[in-house]
Design a protein around this motif. Structure first.
Motif, PDB file in Angstrom:
ATOM      1  N   SER A  45     -29.534 110.132 -57.326  1.00  0.00           N
ATOM      2  CA  SER A  45     -28.160 110.619 -57.125  1.00  0.00           C
ATOM      3  C   SER A  45     -27.767 110.544 -55.658  1.00  0.00           C
ATOM      4  O   SER A  45     -28.595 110.779 -54.773  1.00  0.00           O
ATOM      5  N   ASN A  46     -26.538 110.244 -55.426  1.00  0.00           N
ATOM      6  CA  ASN A  46     -25.912 110.224 -54.096  1.00  0.00           C
ATOM      7  C   ASN A  46     -26.301 109.007 -53.256  1.00  0.00           C
ATOM      8  O   ASN A  46     -25.850 108.903 -52.122  1.00  0.00           O
ATOM      9  N   VAL A  96     -24.277 106.477 -56.626  1.00  0.00           N
ATOM     10  CA  VAL A  96     -24.818 107.063 -57.859  1.00  0.00           C
ATOM     11  C   VAL A  96     -24.357 108.514 -57.936  1.00  0.00           C
ATOM     12  O   VAL A  96     -24.556 109.278 -56.984  1.00  0.00           O
ATOM     13  N   PRO A  97     -23.695 108.911 -59.016  1.00  0.00           N
ATOM     14  CA  PRO A  97     -23.168 110.285 -59.085  1.00  0.00           C
ATOM     15  C   PRO A  97     -24.297 111.313 -59.189  1.00  0.00           C
ATOM     16  O   PRO A  97     -25.417 110.995 -59.595  1.00  0.00           O
ATOM     17  N   TRP A  98     -23.952 112.522 -58.784  1.00  0.00           N
ATOM     18  CA  TRP A  98     -24.913 113.629 -58.878  1.00  0.00           C
ATOM     19  C   TRP A  98     -24.866 114.163 -60.298  1.00  0.00           C
ATOM     20  O   TRP A  98     -23.999 114.962 -60.648  1.00  0.00           O
ATOM     21  N   SER A 101     -30.931 114.626 -64.157  1.00  0.00           N
ATOM     22  CA  SER A 101     -31.947 113.589 -64.291  1.00  0.00           C
ATOM     23  C   SER A 101     -32.135 113.239 -65.754  1.00  0.00           C
ATOM     24  O   SER A 101     -32.297 114.132 -66.602  1.00  0.00           O
ATOM     25  N   ILE A 122     -31.544 107.860 -63.931  1.00  0.00           N
ATOM     26  CA  ILE A 122     -31.008 108.458 -62.708  1.00  0.00           C
ATOM     27  C   ILE A 122     -31.767 109.755 -62.494  1.00  0.00           C
ATOM     28  O   ILE A 122     -31.964 110.529 -63.435  1.00  0.00           O
ATOM     29  N   SER A 124     -31.886 113.240 -60.118  1.00  0.00           N
ATOM     30  CA  SER A 124     -31.194 114.071 -59.139  1.00  0.00           C
ATOM     31  C   SER A 124     -32.205 114.987 -58.447  1.00  0.00           C
ATOM     32  O   SER A 124     -31.839 115.899 -57.729  1.00  0.00           O
TER      33      SER A 124
END
Ligand SMILES: *[C@@H]1O[C@H](CO)[C@@H](O)[C@H](O)[C@H]1NC(C)=O
Ligand SMILES: *[C@@H]1O[C@H](CO)[C@@H](O)[C@H](O)[C@H]1NC(C)=O
Ligand SMILES: *[C@@H]1O[C@H](CO)[C@@H](O)[C@H](O)[C@H]1NC(C)=O
Length: 134
Positions: A45-46, A96-98, A101, A122, A124
């Protein structure tokens, strides 16, 4: 109809005028294979990552706007990761968005028709930062 306002009538007129002015341009359907992310991809993320696709057979005229969205558990989430890029370029950076997971995310690439990547992960969890697969 209650919502058939003068504004919507005007919009219809403008759209009709635009179509008329552009002439009968053929609408090419372009459904490029997404080459990144793949099934083994882990994005944090991010972080900034690059979505890539095979643009080798891209038509000259692609009718609709380009759009990248995210899917989770086979449902497309209503937010936009990228918009208005050139579909013929074959790549587009995204943040990548938060999100939670999970290993069941997919990228959706819209041209004339939506198109999904394989499911990928993904995370986080900042403890895993650095395990990105570009
Ligand atoms: C692409 O669109 C232009 C007009 O916007 C048109 O002149 C041209 O013939 C089109 N090319 C193809 C391959 O459809
Ligand atoms: C998503 O779709 C795939 C393929 O149809 C299926 O195998 C999978 O179980 C689905 N996942 C969920 C969470 O519905
Ligand atoms: C992502 O950004 C948000 C907001 O700045 C932050 O709270 C969060 O910890 C970040 N997550 C990761 C995995 O870096």
């Amino acid at each position: 109809m209650r919502f058939a306002t003068p504004l919507s009538a005007l919009v219809s007129l403008l759209c009709a005028a635009a179509v008329h002015a552009a002439g009968p341009v053929p609408l090419d359907v372009f459904v490029p294979r997404i080459t990144n992310p793949t099934a083994g991809t882990v994005w944090v993320s991010n972080t900034t990552q690059t979505v890539t696709w095979d643009a080798s057979n891209a038509p000259v005229n692609i009718s609709n706007g380009a759009l990248i969205m995210l899917r989770h558990n086979n449902r497309t989430a209503p937010f936009i990761l990228a918009k208005g890029f050139d579909l013929r370029s074959g790549s587009c950076p995204i943040t990548v968005p938060w999100v939670l997971s999970d290993d069941d995310y997919e990228i959706v690439l819209f041209g004339d028709s939506g198109n999904f990547s394989p499911p990928f992960t993904i995370t986080s969890d900042t403890a895993n930062a650095g395990q990105t697969t570009a």
